[in-house]
Design a protein around this motif. Structure first.
Motif, PDB file in Angstrom:
ATOM      1  N   PRO A   1       0.817  -1.223   0.000  1.00 16.92           N
ATOM      2  CA  PRO A   1       0.000   0.000   0.000  1.00 16.92           C
ATOM      3  C   PRO A   1       0.849   1.271   0.000  1.00 16.92           C
ATOM      4  N   GLN A   2       2.015   1.223   0.670  1.00 19.76           N
ATOM      5  CA  GLN A   2       2.874   2.398   0.723  1.00 19.76           C
ATOM      6  C   GLN A   2       3.514   2.704  -0.629  1.00 19.76           C
ATOM      7  N   ALA A   3       3.606   1.686  -1.487  1.00 20.96           N
ATOM      8  CA  ALA A   3       4.257   1.863  -2.784  1.00 20.96           C
ATOM      9  C   ALA A   3       3.294   2.313  -3.873  1.00 20.96           C
ATOM     10  N   ILE A   4       2.002   2.428  -3.546  1.00 20.04           N
ATOM     11  CA  ILE A   4       1.046   2.928  -4.535  1.00 20.04           C
ATOM     12  C   ILE A   4       1.384   4.386  -4.840  1.00 20.04           C
ATOM     13  N   ASP A   5       1.409   4.720  -6.117  1.00 21.24           N
ATOM     14  CA  ASP A   5       1.720   6.103  -6.474  1.00 21.24           C
ATOM     15  C   ASP A   5       0.447   6.893  -6.686  1.00 21.24           C
ATOM     16  N   GLY A   6       0.600   8.176  -6.863  1.00 17.17           N
ATOM     17  CA  GLY A   6      -0.536   9.053  -7.076  1.00 17.17           C
ATOM     18  C   GLY A   6      -0.087  10.397  -7.590  1.00 17.17           C
ATOM     19  N   CYS A   7      -0.982  11.358  -7.549  1.00 15.35           N
ATOM     20  CA  CYS A   7      -0.703  12.718  -8.020  1.00 15.35           C
ATOM     21  C   CYS A   7      -0.571  13.653  -6.826  1.00 15.35           C
ATOM     22  N   ALA A   8       0.444  14.502  -6.868  1.00 15.36           N
ATOM     23  CA  ALA A   8       0.686  15.475  -5.802  1.00 15.36           C
ATOM     24  C   ALA A   8       0.718  16.868  -6.406  1.00 15.36           C
ATOM     25  N   THR A   9      -0.019  17.777  -5.813  1.00 10.94           N
ATOM     26  CA  THR A   9      -0.040  19.175  -6.248  1.00 10.94           C
ATOM     27  C   THR A   9       0.450  20.050  -5.107  1.00 10.94           C
ATOM     28  N   PHE A  10       1.434  20.879  -5.400  1.00  9.19           N
ATOM     29  CA  PHE A  10       1.996  21.798  -4.414  1.00  9.19           C
ATOM     30  C   PHE A  10       1.805  23.230  -4.914  1.00  9.19           C
ATOM     31  N   PHE A  11       1.607  24.155  -3.993  1.00  7.37           N
ATOM     32  CA  PHE A  11       1.506  25.560  -4.379  1.00  7.37           C
ATOM     33  C   PHE A  11       2.146  26.429  -3.305  1.00  7.37           C
ATOM     34  N   ARG A  12       2.705  27.533  -3.748  1.00 12.97           N
ATOM     35  CA  ARG A  12       3.388  28.443  -2.837  1.00 12.97           C
ATOM     36  C   ARG A  12       2.366  29.171  -1.966  1.00 12.97           C
ATOM     37  N   ARG A  13       2.589  29.118  -0.672  1.00 14.98           N
ATOM     38  CA  ARG A  13       1.650  29.753   0.251  1.00 14.98           C
ATOM     39  C   ARG A  13       1.613  31.273   0.093  1.00 14.98           C
ATOM     40  N   ASP A  14       2.724  31.864  -0.361  1.00 15.86           N
ATOM     41  CA  ASP A  14       2.733  33.318  -0.510  1.00 15.86           C
ATOM     42  C   ASP A  14       2.067  33.780  -1.799  1.00 15.86           C
ATOM     43  N   LYS A  15       1.718  32.829  -2.685  1.00 13.84           N
ATOM     44  CA  LYS A  15       1.062  33.192  -3.940  1.00 13.84           C
ATOM     45  C   LYS A  15      -0.391  32.738  -4.012  1.00 13.84           C
ATOM     46  N   PHE A  16      -0.707  31.627  -3.327  1.00 10.61           N
ATOM     47  CA  PHE A  16      -2.052  31.057  -3.416  1.00 10.61           C
ATOM     48  C   PHE A  16      -2.509  30.548  -2.057  1.00 10.61           C
ATOM     49  N   SER A  17      -3.822  30.480  -1.910  1.00 11.77           N
ATOM     50  CA  SER A  17      -4.430  29.799  -0.766  1.00 11.77           C
ATOM     51  C   SER A  17      -5.379  28.735  -1.289  1.00 11.77           C
ATOM     52  N   HIS A  18      -5.567  27.694  -0.501  1.00 13.19           N
ATOM     53  CA  HIS A  18      -6.387  26.556  -0.917  1.00 13.19           C
ATOM     54  C   HIS A  18      -7.858  26.846  -0.654  1.00 13.19           C
TER      55      HIS A  18
END
Length: 620
Positions: A355-372
């Motif tokens: 289960p730990q080896a399952i891959d996926g998609c990761a999205t990162f964004f700069r906190r000083d440019k965007f908020s979630h």
């Protein structure tokens, strides 16, 4: 002297075996030896046993040594496992890091010249900026003359060459400055006292020795003899020539931008999309042409991180990120650089590994440019179940699900820009942005499944677009080449109903073909290179790396078995404009003797990066 305690009838902590994950250490990459231990009760385990957490009154003591001899070998900058025999004098005069100046043979230097000369060209540029006279140093390099005139004689490995190559390191600075003299002119410098060690520039060209021994907590005496293992010579981390950002906006006359010093201008933002090649797929069987040390995750993760951080992107969309690597490495490391993380793991109905080896998609964004603002998760398995329930007869459902259920997913993030809407008609309005990050099914014979997955994603994005006036980005590995129905649906909003891909639809999931449309005004960001009317060396150079029939790059994935474009950044052209793009590579840039991954580039895919500007939406 440390007291050595005799073994009490074998009832003690015992070292059974020690080995290294890779015999070749690389500067900047952690080395964590595999240490197999036996408990006093006979149980076998590999966990660390520290003094703070002893096992039955015993703990482990570790030491790392750098073995220094009177003769230090210079290492080839192209083939770092080979000893250097030639040195580029131009690199020394231009103060290019000395490690990049070494080559193992004249053929090595000649083959690498197109790649190597970029270092000289950039040194010329730096000299010009500093007002120095570059002709004296570099005039002969731009003429296309034979490269033999800029090489020194064969290196002898003498003390003088050693001092020249190590000057940039400011000499060795051991953590524990006492050395133990050994025979044959060797000195062992103690450089670490933990199980894990990270090789430094001072270690280049030297062998490392790892030593571990059991210690009695009460008496502080060692139990039995130390167990040790030695590495090969430490090599520098290979560094590819940095990729530049090329402006494509006709109003921009800057020529090219330096990623190391640039930041997004006000009102613009950059997006990176990159399939990083999950460790579970990075096997020697699959990539036999890549050195095993360059396939190890300990090396690849550091090399990937350096590359990703170096792009200074405001939004990062990664594919094939293993669950454990996201939690233990990428999320905490990118957090240090100001990024907030979102993750969606692939579903596991087909996947049979850990289960730990399952891959996926990761999205990162700069906190000083965007908020979630909001996160949506798309599981194509669930959509497949709903589809089969709706249109597939009960007797065929199992067969249909076997074809449709492939564990692929998409991660959709709605972000709010902190740079606002200044310069638009309504500056007080929130500037939202929708970013989709996906990895579509890879199987070549399932073109109907690829097209269905992409259509399903686009229909979901249409619903978001209806609910909010929002620019959109659709990034990822679509496993679909230009000219396919999947690419056509993304780029044209419809499919060619006579396309041969549509002949394969055993479940009827694509019927009627008239439904295969969407209303999002999507354009591929990299098509800007082909559509630009401007002239100049950089743009012309990039156009030669584009397919004129599809307006897409010649390749984003380059292995021995396949070279082609399957990765894209699509954007809504009525609300976003492309300002600049990360330059494409040609196959010569990847070196003549390899494909991807390689020691320089740690994925079989190329990273894509685009800079966008939000524009007032064009009303139709």
């Amino acid at each position: 002297m440390t007291q050595v305690k005799p073994a009490p009838g074998g009832r003690m902590l015992t070292v059974l075996r020690v080995h290294l994950p890779s015999e070749i250490p690389i500067v900047g990459c952690e080395i964590t030896p595999y240490v197999l231990l036996r408990r006093p009760d006979g149980g076998v385990f590999t966990d660390d046993v520290s003094e703070a957490s002893p096992v039955d009154g015993y703990f482990m003591r570790y030491k790392w040594y750098r073995i220094q001899s009177d003769r230090r070998a210079a290492v080839c900058s192209v083939h770092p496992t080979e000893q250097a025999t030639l040195q580029c004098i131009g690199c020394l005069k231009s103060k290019i890091p000395v490690a990049k100046s070494y080559h193992c043979s004249a053929k090595c230097f000649s083959d690498a010249w197109q790649h190597h000369r970029v270092l000289h060209e950039r040194a010329i540029s730096a000299l010009n900026e500093n007002g120095n006279e570059e002709e004296e140093l570099f005039g002969r390099f731009g003429s296309g003359s034979s490269s033999s005139g800029i090489l020194s004689s064969a290196l002898s490995g003498s003390t003088s060459n050693h001092s020249q190559s190590s000057g940039a390191n400011n000499g060795p600075t051991p953590v524990y400055p006492t050395g133990t003299e050994k025979s044959s002119g060797e000195t062992w410098f103690e450089v670490g006292r933990s199980r894990t060690y990270t090789a430094t520039a001072d270690d280049i060209g030297h062998v490392l020795r790892f030593e571990c021994v059991v210690v009695d907590l009460e008496t502080r005496g060692t139990v039995g003899a130390p167990t040790s293992v030695m590495t090969s010579r430490v090599i520098p981390a290979p560094t590819p020539t940095p990729r530049r950002v090329i402006p494509v906006n006709a109003a921009d006359a800057m020529g090219h931008l330096d990623l190391d010093s640039r930041t997004s201008s006000f009102g613009t933002f950059t997006v990176l999309s990159y399939n990083i090649l999950a460790d579970t797929y990075a096997t020697s069987d699959m990539y036999s042409y890549c050195p095993t040390w360059a396939l190890s995750w300990a090396y690849r993760r550091q090399n990937l991180l350096r590359e990703i951080i170096g792009y200074h992107a405001d939004i990062i969309c990664l594919q094939e990120v293993q669950n454990n690597h996201f939690e233990e490495f990428f999320a905490p490391e990118l957090d240090k650089h100001g990024y907030q993380a979102l993750y969606k793991r692939r579903t596991a109905e087909v996947f049979a590994g850990s289960p730990q080896a399952i891959d996926g998609c990761a999205t990162f964004f700069r906190r000083d440019k965007f908020s979630h603002v909001k996160k949506y998760e798309v599981e194509f398995n669930k959509a497949a179940q709903s589809l089969t329930d709706a249109i597939i007869p009960a007797a065929q459902k199992k067969l249909a699900l076997n074809r449709l259920v492939k564990d692929n997913i998409a991660l959709i993030a709605v972000l709010e820009a902190k740079f606002g809407n200044h310069g638009t008609e309504n500056p007080s309005k929130r500037q939202l942005l929708c970013v989709a990050n996906t990895h579509i099914n890879i199987q070549h014979d399932l073109k109907d499944v690829k097209l269905w997955q992409i259509h399903t994603l686009l229909k979901g994005l249409e619903k978001i677009a209806v609910s909010a006036d929002i620019p959109m980005l659709v990034c990822g590995d679509f496993n679909s080449t230009p000219g396919s129905t999947s690419h056509g649906l993304l780029a044209m909003g419809k499919v060619d109903q006579l396309h041969p891909d549509l002949a394969v639809d055993p479940l009827g999931i694509l019927r009627p073909l008239s439904k295969l449309t969407h209303q999002l005004p999507l354009v591929s960001a990299y098509s800007s290179f082909a559509r630009m009317a401007g002239v100049g060396y950089d743009l012309d150079h990039q156009r030669r790396r584009m397919d004129p029939t599809t307006n897409e790059p010649l390749f984003t994935n380059c292995t021995r078995d396949f070279t082609g474009t399957i990765d894209y950044i699509f954007y809504t052209a009525d609300s976003l404009t492309v300002e600049s793009l990360l330059e494409l590579l040609d196959e010569d840039s990847l070196r003549k003797d390899t494909a991807l991954p390689s020691p320089e580039w740690s994925s079989d895919h190329l990273a894509l990066l685009a800079e966008f500007r939000c524009t007032p939406r064009v009303r139709r």
